[in-house]
Design a protein around this motif. Structure first.
Motif, PDB file in Angstrom:
ATOM      1  N   ALA A  73     -31.738 100.598 -29.953  1.00  0.00           N
ATOM      2  CA  ALA A  73     -32.433 100.366 -28.678  1.00  0.00           C
ATOM      3  C   ALA A  73     -31.609  99.499 -27.731  1.00  0.00           C
ATOM      4  O   ALA A  73     -31.633  99.707 -26.515  1.00  0.00           O
ATOM      5  CB  ALA A  73     -33.786  99.707 -28.930  1.00  0.00           C
ATOM      6  N   SER A  74     -30.872  98.548 -28.271  1.00  0.00           N
ATOM      7  CA  SER A  74     -30.151  97.587 -27.431  1.00  0.00           C
ATOM      8  C   SER A  74     -28.697  97.980 -27.156  1.00  0.00           C
ATOM      9  O   SER A  74     -28.064  97.391 -26.279  1.00  0.00           O
ATOM     10  CB  SER A  74     -30.184  96.210 -28.088  1.00  0.00           C
ATOM     11  N   ALA A  75     -28.193  98.970 -27.833  1.00  0.00           N
ATOM     12  CA  ALA A  75     -26.771  99.330 -27.733  1.00  0.00           C
ATOM     13  C   ALA A  75     -26.373  99.697 -26.307  1.00  0.00           C
ATOM     14  O   ALA A  75     -27.068 100.442 -25.611  1.00  0.00           O
ATOM     15  CB  ALA A  75     -26.462 100.490 -28.669  1.00  0.00           C
ATOM     16  N   GLY A  76     -25.238  99.147 -25.871  1.00  0.00           N
ATOM     17  CA  GLY A  76     -24.638  99.512 -24.596  1.00  0.00           C
ATOM     18  C   GLY A  76     -25.331  98.947 -23.372  1.00  0.00           C
ATOM     19  O   GLY A  76     -25.008  99.344 -22.252  1.00  0.00           O
ATOM     20  N   LYS A  77     -26.259  98.034 -23.555  1.00  0.00           N
ATOM     21  CA  LYS A  77     -26.992  97.476 -22.418  1.00  0.00           C
ATOM     22  C   LYS A  77     -26.530  96.039 -22.155  1.00  0.00           C
ATOM     23  O   LYS A  77     -26.065  95.354 -23.056  1.00  0.00           O
ATOM     24  CB  LYS A  77     -28.491  97.484 -22.703  1.00  0.00           C
ATOM     25  N   ALA A  78     -26.695  95.611 -20.916  1.00  0.00           N
ATOM     26  CA  ALA A  78     -26.431  94.216 -20.570  1.00  0.00           C
ATOM     27  C   ALA A  78     -27.401  93.337 -21.357  1.00  0.00           C
ATOM     28  O   ALA A  78     -28.452  93.802 -21.808  1.00  0.00           O
ATOM     29  CB  ALA A  78     -26.601  94.004 -19.068  1.00  0.00           C
ATOM     30  N   SER A  79     -27.074  92.056 -21.515  1.00  0.00           N
ATOM     31  CA  SER A  79     -27.802  91.186 -22.436  1.00  0.00           C
ATOM     32  C   SER A  79     -29.310  91.150 -22.205  1.00  0.00           C
ATOM     33  O   SER A  79     -30.088  91.264 -23.155  1.00  0.00           O
ATOM     34  CB  SER A  79     -27.220  89.775 -22.411  1.00  0.00           C
ATOM     35  N   SER A 130     -28.682  85.004 -28.388  1.00  0.00           N
ATOM     36  CA  SER A 130     -27.522  84.163 -28.080  1.00  0.00           C
ATOM     37  C   SER A 130     -26.679  84.750 -26.953  1.00  0.00           C
ATOM     38  O   SER A 130     -26.114  84.008 -26.150  1.00  0.00           O
ATOM     39  CB  SER A 130     -26.668  83.963 -29.339  1.00  0.00           C
ATOM     40  N   ALA A 131     -26.624  86.082 -26.876  1.00  0.00           N
ATOM     41  CA  ALA A 131     -25.861  86.723 -25.794  1.00  0.00           C
ATOM     42  C   ALA A 131     -26.496  86.428 -24.439  1.00  0.00           C
ATOM     43  O   ALA A 131     -25.787  86.193 -23.450  1.00  0.00           O
ATOM     44  CB  ALA A 131     -25.786  88.237 -26.018  1.00  0.00           C
ATOM     45  N   LEU A 132     -27.822  86.417 -24.375  1.00  0.00           N
ATOM     46  CA  LEU A 132     -28.490  86.144 -23.110  1.00  0.00           C
ATOM     47  C   LEU A 132     -28.458  84.664 -22.755  1.00  0.00           C
ATOM     48  O   LEU A 132     -28.153  84.295 -21.622  1.00  0.00           O
ATOM     49  CB  LEU A 132     -29.943  86.641 -23.139  1.00  0.00           C
ATOM     50  N   SER A 133     -28.728  83.804 -23.717  1.00  0.00           N
ATOM     51  CA  SER A 133     -28.765  82.363 -23.435  1.00  0.00           C
ATOM     52  C   SER A 133     -27.369  81.752 -23.376  1.00  0.00           C
ATOM     53  O   SER A 133     -27.210  80.628 -22.909  1.00  0.00           O
ATOM     54  CB  SER A 133     -29.587  81.623 -24.493  1.00  0.00           C
ATOM     55  N   GLN A 134     -26.395  82.494 -23.867  1.00  0.00           N
ATOM     56  CA  GLN A 134     -25.017  82.016 -23.967  1.00  0.00           C
ATOM     57  C   GLN A 134     -24.939  80.723 -24.765  1.00  0.00           C
ATOM     58  O   GLN A 134     -24.115  79.845 -24.495  1.00  0.00           O
ATOM     59  CB  GLN A 134     -24.383  81.875 -22.578  1.00  0.00           C
ATOM     60  N   THR A 135     -25.815  80.632 -25.757  1.00  0.00           N
ATOM     61  CA  THR A 135     -25.852  79.501 -26.674  1.00  0.00           C
ATOM     62  C   THR A 135     -25.544  80.033 -28.067  1.00  0.00           C
ATOM     63  O   THR A 135     -26.346  80.791 -28.622  1.00  0.00           O
ATOM     64  CB  THR A 135     -27.252  78.839 -26.668  1.00  0.00           C
ATOM     65  N   PRO A 136     -24.402  79.669 -28.630  1.00  0.00           N
ATOM     66  CA  PRO A 136     -24.068  80.171 -29.965  1.00  0.00           C
ATOM     67  C   PRO A 136     -25.148  79.790 -30.983  1.00  0.00           C
ATOM     68  O   PRO A 136     -25.687  78.689 -30.949  1.00  0.00           O
ATOM     69  CB  PRO A 136     -22.752  79.466 -30.298  1.00  0.00           C
ATOM     70  N   ASP A 137     -25.480  80.725 -31.842  1.00  0.00           N
ATOM     71  CA  ASP A 137     -26.444  80.494 -32.908  1.00  0.00           C
ATOM     72  C   ASP A 137     -27.752  79.908 -32.368  1.00  0.00           C
ATOM     73  O   ASP A 137     -28.266  78.904 -32.847  1.00  0.00           O
ATOM     74  CB  ASP A 137     -25.840  79.570 -33.975  1.00  0.00           C
ATOM     75  N   LYS A 182     -32.126  82.914 -19.713  1.00  0.00           N
ATOM     76  CA  LYS A 182     -31.166  83.084 -18.617  1.00  0.00           C
ATOM     77  C   LYS A 182     -30.931  81.756 -17.895  1.00  0.00           C
ATOM     78  O   LYS A 182     -29.802  81.444 -17.514  1.00  0.00           O
ATOM     79  CB  LYS A 182     -31.694  84.154 -17.641  1.00  0.00           C
ATOM     80  N   ARG A 183     -31.994  80.955 -17.731  1.00  0.00           N
ATOM     81  CA  ARG A 183     -31.867  79.643 -17.088  1.00  0.00           C
ATOM     82  C   ARG A 183     -30.932  78.746 -17.894  1.00  0.00           C
ATOM     83  O   ARG A 183     -30.066  78.064 -17.335  1.00  0.00           O
ATOM     84  CB  ARG A 183     -33.241  78.983 -16.949  1.00  0.00           C
ATOM     85  N   VAL A 184     -31.087  78.768 -19.188  1.00  0.00           N
ATOM     86  CA  VAL A 184     -30.212  77.968 -20.059  1.00  0.00           C
ATOM     87  C   VAL A 184     -28.756  78.404 -19.862  1.00  0.00           C
ATOM     88  O   VAL A 184     -27.865  77.573 -19.743  1.00  0.00           O
ATOM     89  CB  VAL A 184     -30.630  78.108 -21.541  1.00  0.00           C
ATOM     90  N   ALA A 185     -28.532  79.717 -19.822  1.00  0.00           N
ATOM     91  CA  ALA A 185     -27.177  80.226 -19.631  1.00  0.00           C
ATOM     92  C   ALA A 185     -26.619  79.793 -18.282  1.00  0.00           C
ATOM     93  O   ALA A 185     -25.447  79.405 -18.182  1.00  0.00           O
ATOM     94  CB  ALA A 185     -27.173  81.752 -19.740  1.00  0.00           C
ATOM     95  N   ALA A 186     -27.450  79.828 -17.253  1.00  0.00           N
ATOM     96  CA  ALA A 186     -26.983  79.467 -15.905  1.00  0.00           C
ATOM     97  C   ALA A 186     -26.651  77.985 -15.801  1.00  0.00           C
ATOM     98  O   ALA A 186     -25.794  77.582 -15.010  1.00  0.00           O
ATOM     99  CB  ALA A 186     -28.046  79.838 -14.857  1.00  0.00           C
ATOM    100  N   ASN A 187     -27.292  77.164 -16.618  1.00  0.00           N
ATOM    101  CA  ASN A 187     -27.071  75.719 -16.560  1.00  0.00           C
ATOM    102  C   ASN A 187     -26.008  75.227 -17.537  1.00  0.00           C
ATOM    103  O   ASN A 187     -25.776  74.026 -17.624  1.00  0.00           O
ATOM    104  CB  ASN A 187     -28.394  74.975 -16.812  1.00  0.00           C
TER     105      ASN A 187
END
Length: 190
Positions: A73-79, A130-137, A182-187
């Motif tokens: 379901a998630s393959a090939g899509k943006a985070s 983690s891909a969306l929040s850009q927070t490892p683990d 997304k907010r976490v990733a942006a900050n």
């Protein structure tokens, strides 16, 4: 007179999954399983030492299948789109296979998670979060997402939404979670 097909773990699991799908975990016992396979119950024990081992094998198979559904379901899509698609696939799987889903989330004694299908499933969801929040683990947000999805499934299945249904509750809750990720990733500092 034709000989019965050779009894294999895969054949046993396939028939056990049919019993599970049709009647839930309580319908899954060795005698009815043996009868469905046209064998003696004792012949099952050569492949699965007890009902617990059979249930564990079914849980592993369901984890593997569920993981594949989420990955597809998630393959090939943006985070964000990938996580949304995985969340929708989560609900669809729980609705289509309620007994398999129930087996995945049956109570277990607390223990360290071992490598295997259940850990692989967790890692798929963890990777999407983690891909969306850009927070490892990003365990905290993965737990929050999983709790939301599971809670929604349980409330829906138990009829707690009533005749009016969830009235957009899934979209509202999921949007709030993904917006926070997304907010976490942006900050995050560059």
């Amino acid at each position: 007179m034709p000989y019965p097909a050779k009894l294999t773990p895969d054949l046993i699991l396939s028939e056990a999954q049919t019993l599970l799908d049709n009647g839930g975990e309580s319908a899954l016992n060795m005698r009815p399983l043996a009868a469905a396979l046209h064998v003696q119950p004792s012949s099952l024990y050569r492949h699965f030492p007890d009902r617990g081992a059979l249930l564990q094998a079914l849980e592993d198979a369901a984890s593997t299948e569920f993981n594949r559904v989420l990955q597809t379901a998630s393959a090939g899509k943006a985070s964000r789109a990938a996580l949304w698609a995985a969340a929708e696939a989560y609900l669809s799987y729980a609705r289509a296979y309620p007994h398999r889903y129930g087996l995945l989330l049956s109570p277990h004694a607390p223990a360290p998670v071992q490598p295997g299908p259940a850990k692989d499933l967790w890692n798929t969801v963890l990777g999407l979060v983690s891909a969306l929040s850009q927070t490892p683990d990003d365990t905290a947000r993965t737990v929050a997402l999983w709790a939301f999805l599971h809670g929604f499934v349980v409330l829906e299945r138990s009829g707690q939404f009533g005749l009016s249904g969830p009235r957009g509750g899934f979209d509202t809750g999921l949007t709030a979670l993904l917006d926070e990720m997304k907010r976490v990733a942006a900050n995050r500092p560059e």
